[in-house]
Design a protein around this motif. Sequence first.
Motif, PDB file in Angstrom:
ATOM      1  N   LEU A  13       0.844  -1.202   0.000  1.00  0.00           N
ATOM      2  CA  LEU A  13       0.000   0.000   0.000  1.00  0.00           C
ATOM      3  C   LEU A  13       0.875   1.247   0.000  1.00  0.00           C
ATOM      4  O   LEU A  13       1.913   1.279   0.668  1.00  0.00           O
ATOM      5  CB  LEU A  13      -0.867   0.062   1.262  1.00  0.00           C
ATOM      6  CG  LEU A  13      -1.841  -1.085   1.529  1.00  0.00           C
ATOM      7  CD1 LEU A  13      -2.448  -0.927   2.922  1.00  0.00           C
ATOM      8  CD2 LEU A  13      -2.931  -1.098   0.486  1.00  0.00           C
ATOM      9  N   ALA A  14       0.424   2.281  -0.721  1.00  0.00           N
ATOM     10  CA  ALA A  14       1.115   3.569  -0.671  1.00  0.00           C
ATOM     11  C   ALA A  14       0.085   4.669  -0.870  1.00  0.00           C
ATOM     12  O   ALA A  14      -0.929   4.462  -1.551  1.00  0.00           O
ATOM     13  CB  ALA A  14       2.184   3.661  -1.749  1.00  0.00           C
ATOM     14  N   PRO A  15       0.346   5.846  -0.287  1.00  0.00           N
ATOM     15  CA  PRO A  15      -0.575   6.961  -0.531  1.00  0.00           C
ATOM     16  C   PRO A  15      -0.525   7.341  -2.010  1.00  0.00           C
ATOM     17  O   PRO A  15       0.517   7.203  -2.647  1.00  0.00           O
ATOM     18  CB  PRO A  15       0.009   8.107   0.325  1.00  0.00           C
ATOM     19  CG  PRO A  15       1.008   7.475   1.238  1.00  0.00           C
ATOM     20  CD  PRO A  15       1.482   6.228   0.569  1.00  0.00           C
ATOM     21  N   PRO A  16      -1.658   7.808  -2.557  1.00  0.00           N
ATOM     22  CA  PRO A  16      -1.660   8.214  -3.965  1.00  0.00           C
ATOM     23  C   PRO A  16      -0.838   9.484  -4.154  1.00  0.00           C
ATOM     24  O   PRO A  16      -0.579  10.206  -3.190  1.00  0.00           O
ATOM     25  CB  PRO A  16      -3.140   8.485  -4.253  1.00  0.00           C
ATOM     26  CG  PRO A  16      -3.738   8.808  -2.928  1.00  0.00           C
ATOM     27  CD  PRO A  16      -2.940   8.048  -1.898  1.00  0.00           C
ATOM     28  N   LYS A  17      -0.442   9.748  -5.399  1.00  0.00           N
ATOM     29  CA  LYS A  17       0.284  10.994  -5.692  1.00  0.00           C
ATOM     30  C   LYS A  17      -0.708  12.146  -5.651  1.00  0.00           C
ATOM     31  O   LYS A  17      -1.727  12.111  -6.352  1.00  0.00           O
ATOM     32  CB  LYS A  17       0.865  10.918  -7.104  1.00  0.00           C
ATOM     33  CG  LYS A  17       2.128  10.126  -7.201  1.00  0.00           C
ATOM     34  CD  LYS A  17       2.705  10.348  -8.591  1.00  0.00           C
ATOM     35  CE  LYS A  17       3.754   9.343  -8.924  1.00  0.00           C
ATOM     36  NZ  LYS A  17       4.134   9.371 -10.345  1.00  0.00           N
ATOM     37  N   ASN A  18      -0.410  13.128  -4.838  1.00  0.00           N
ATOM     38  CA  ASN A  18      -1.214  14.352  -4.839  1.00  0.00           C
ATOM     39  C   ASN A  18      -0.345  15.479  -4.273  1.00  0.00           C
ATOM     40  O   ASN A  18       0.872  15.301  -4.149  1.00  0.00           O
ATOM     41  CB  ASN A  18      -2.526  14.162  -4.058  1.00  0.00           C
ATOM     42  CG  ASN A  18      -2.277  13.749  -2.616  1.00  0.00           C
ATOM     43  OD1 ASN A  18      -1.228  14.042  -2.049  1.00  0.00           O
ATOM     44  ND2 ASN A  18      -3.229  13.068  -2.016  1.00  0.00           N
ATOM     45  N   HIS A  19      -0.949  16.611  -3.930  1.00  0.00           N
ATOM     46  CA  HIS A  19      -0.161  17.770  -3.499  1.00  0.00           C
ATOM     47  C   HIS A  19       0.504  17.567  -2.133  1.00  0.00           C
ATOM     48  O   HIS A  19       1.290  18.403  -1.713  1.00  0.00           O
ATOM     49  CB  HIS A  19      -1.060  19.009  -3.467  1.00  0.00           C
ATOM     50  CG  HIS A  19      -2.203  18.879  -2.487  1.00  0.00           C
ATOM     51  ND1 HIS A  19      -3.262  18.008  -2.686  1.00  0.00           N
ATOM     52  CD2 HIS A  19      -2.431  19.477  -1.308  1.00  0.00           C
ATOM     53  CE1 HIS A  19      -4.082  18.092  -1.663  1.00  0.00           C
ATOM     54  NE2 HIS A  19      -3.609  18.976  -0.812  1.00  0.00           N
ATOM     55  N   LEU A  20       0.203  16.461  -1.452  1.00  0.00           N
ATOM     56  CA  LEU A  20       0.741  16.257  -0.098  1.00  0.00           C
ATOM     57  C   LEU A  20       2.036  15.464  -0.073  1.00  0.00           C
ATOM     58  O   LEU A  20       2.660  15.332   0.980  1.00  0.00           O
ATOM     59  CB  LEU A  20      -0.308  15.538   0.769  1.00  0.00           C
ATOM     60  CG  LEU A  20      -1.641  16.276   0.919  1.00  0.00           C
ATOM     61  CD1 LEU A  20      -2.604  15.464   1.773  1.00  0.00           C
ATOM     62  CD2 LEU A  20      -1.427  17.661   1.514  1.00  0.00           C
ATOM     63  N   VAL A  21       2.422  14.923  -1.232  1.00  0.00           N
ATOM     64  CA  VAL A  21       3.657  14.118  -1.276  1.00  0.00           C
ATOM     65  C   VAL A  21       4.468  14.451  -2.516  1.00  0.00           C
ATOM     66  O   VAL A  21       3.927  14.855  -3.538  1.00  0.00           O
ATOM     67  CB  VAL A  21       3.368  12.585  -1.271  1.00  0.00           C
ATOM     68  CG1 VAL A  21       2.738  12.143   0.030  1.00  0.00           C
ATOM     69  CG2 VAL A  21       2.534  12.168  -2.464  1.00  0.00           C
ATOM     70  N   LEU A  22       5.780  14.233  -2.403  1.00  0.00           N
ATOM     71  CA  LEU A  22       6.629  14.378  -3.570  1.00  0.00           C
ATOM     72  C   LEU A  22       6.427  13.147  -4.461  1.00  0.00           C
ATOM     73  O   LEU A  22       6.451  12.024  -3.961  1.00  0.00           O
ATOM     74  CB  LEU A  22       8.101  14.467  -3.161  1.00  0.00           C
ATOM     75  CG  LEU A  22       8.986  14.800  -4.348  1.00  0.00           C
ATOM     76  CD1 LEU A  22       8.952  16.292  -4.634  1.00  0.00           C
ATOM     77  CD2 LEU A  22      10.405  14.326  -4.140  1.00  0.00           C
ATOM     78  N   PRO A  23       6.194  13.372  -5.761  1.00  0.00           N
ATOM     79  CA  PRO A  23       6.081  12.204  -6.654  1.00  0.00           C
ATOM     80  C   PRO A  23       7.460  11.578  -6.856  1.00  0.00           C
ATOM     81  O   PRO A  23       8.233  11.992  -7.722  1.00  0.00           O
ATOM     82  CB  PRO A  23       5.514  12.788  -7.950  1.00  0.00           C
ATOM     83  CG  PRO A  23       5.849  14.243  -7.920  1.00  0.00           C
ATOM     84  CD  PRO A  23       6.018  14.636  -6.471  1.00  0.00           C
ATOM     85  N   GLY A  24       7.788  10.618  -6.013  1.00  0.00           N
ATOM     86  CA  GLY A  24       9.130  10.030  -6.008  1.00  0.00           C
ATOM     87  C   GLY A  24       9.391   9.241  -7.283  1.00  0.00           C
ATOM     88  O   GLY A  24       8.523   8.503  -7.766  1.00  0.00           O
ATOM     89  N   ILE A  25      10.604   9.374  -7.794  1.00  0.00           N
ATOM     90  CA  ILE A  25      11.002   8.582  -8.964  1.00  0.00           C
ATOM     91  C   ILE A  25      11.127   7.116  -8.530  1.00  0.00           C
ATOM     92  O   ILE A  25      10.733   6.200  -9.251  1.00  0.00           O
ATOM     93  CB  ILE A  25      12.341   9.115  -9.542  1.00  0.00           C
ATOM     94  CG1 ILE A  25      12.232  10.624  -9.877  1.00  0.00           C
ATOM     95  CG2 ILE A  25      12.767   8.295 -10.755  1.00  0.00           C
ATOM     96  CD1 ILE A  25      11.188  11.020 -10.869  1.00  0.00           C
ATOM     97  N   THR A  26      11.619   6.916  -7.305  1.00  0.00           N
ATOM     98  CA  THR A  26      11.745   5.557  -6.779  1.00  0.00           C
ATOM     99  C   THR A  26      10.361   4.950  -6.498  1.00  0.00           C
ATOM    100  O   THR A  26      10.144   3.759  -6.736  1.00  0.00           O
ATOM    101  CB  THR A  26      12.594   5.573  -5.481  1.00  0.00           C
ATOM    102  OG1 THR A  26      13.672   6.481  -5.665  1.00  0.00           O
ATOM    103  CG2 THR A  26      13.126   4.200  -5.144  1.00  0.00           C
ATOM    104  N   TYR A  27       9.441   5.781  -6.006  1.00  0.00           N
ATOM    105  CA  TYR A  27       8.037   5.360  -5.790  1.00  0.00           C
ATOM    106  C   TYR A  27       7.505   4.737  -7.081  1.00  0.00           C
ATOM    107  O   TYR A  27       6.932   3.649  -7.078  1.00  0.00           O
ATOM    108  CB  TYR A  27       7.262   6.606  -5.373  1.00  0.00           C
ATOM    109  CG  TYR A  27       5.753   6.575  -5.304  1.00  0.00           C
ATOM    110  CD1 TYR A  27       5.094   6.498  -4.073  1.00  0.00           C
ATOM    111  CD2 TYR A  27       4.960   6.717  -6.446  1.00  0.00           C
ATOM    112  CE1 TYR A  27       3.705   6.543  -3.986  1.00  0.00           C
ATOM    113  CE2 TYR A  27       3.582   6.763  -6.375  1.00  0.00           C
ATOM    114  CZ  TYR A  27       2.955   6.668  -5.149  1.00  0.00           C
ATOM    115  OH  TYR A  27       1.579   6.715  -5.076  1.00  0.00           O
TER     116      TYR A  27
END
Length: 287
Positions: A195-209
Amino acid sequence: MASEIVYLNGDYMPLEEARIPVLDRGFIFGDGVYEVVPAYSRHLFRLPQHLKRLQHSLDGIRLPNPHSDDEWTKLTQELVARNAGDDQSIYYQVTRGVAKRAHEFPLNVKPTVFMMSNPLVTPPRAQIDQGVACITATDFRWLKCDLKSVSLLGNCLLKQMAVDAGAAEVVMFRDGYLTEASASNVFIVRNGVLLAPPKNHLVLPGITYDVIIEIANANKIPLELREISEHEVRTAEEIWVTSSTKEVLGVTKLDDEPVGEGKPGPLFRRMHAHYQEFKQAVMRRAA
Ligand code: PMP
């Protein structure tokens, strides 16, 4: 060893010689964005994805990109070639440039472009095998965490809390839900599902993610991107942190409580092996 070579506004020079004026808006306001690109055996890993995220950050602060992707690629390759060490971590910073101090954007000012290389140090074997301890904190950063802004005071304060507690990272919650860590994204495992949080304004869109998600999909590892409650994190079977330099690391202690069995879990070990294979395959194709 020859001194480290950096790039500043069109020129390559030794780090000691690089200077910017004190009125640079990066210094005065933290008005700029950055990127960090790993180079393994002098091959840039996922450069197009990093350049895309740089564009997203620049768009987010309304700063025109000073270079095309081709130009960035050539500048980066040149910087890697001019520095010692096969594995390098390339840092880019673009600020809104030098202007009399006033909050509003200055007109007709050239952005400052800075790039440096540091040795890329991936986690030691002991950390991979034993995992790392993390603490938790309330995410008190701003609401544009998807931008890789150089205004990192929040992240620095949070990271220092972890260091003070003898921990590797700080896992953050906003309104009771997992966001990310001070310099990494966070994944958890529950009932065998990643599980991971979705990409949105609250997280950096990690390249590793994204790499982790690609690997999970390619290997039929069940995956859900959705909001994750604090309770779900605290009772997870596994917790991982991911970033370009950490790659993927198991979190074995959270606020002094063991995570799962207190050692990196089976899905972590699988993912770590896949990640190393993925990296090797990318590098073989690039060679
Ligand atoms: N979140 C934050 C706040 C970060 O600073 C980083 C590291 N740059 C990450 C996530 C992970 O991003 P990446 O995988 O691109 O290194």
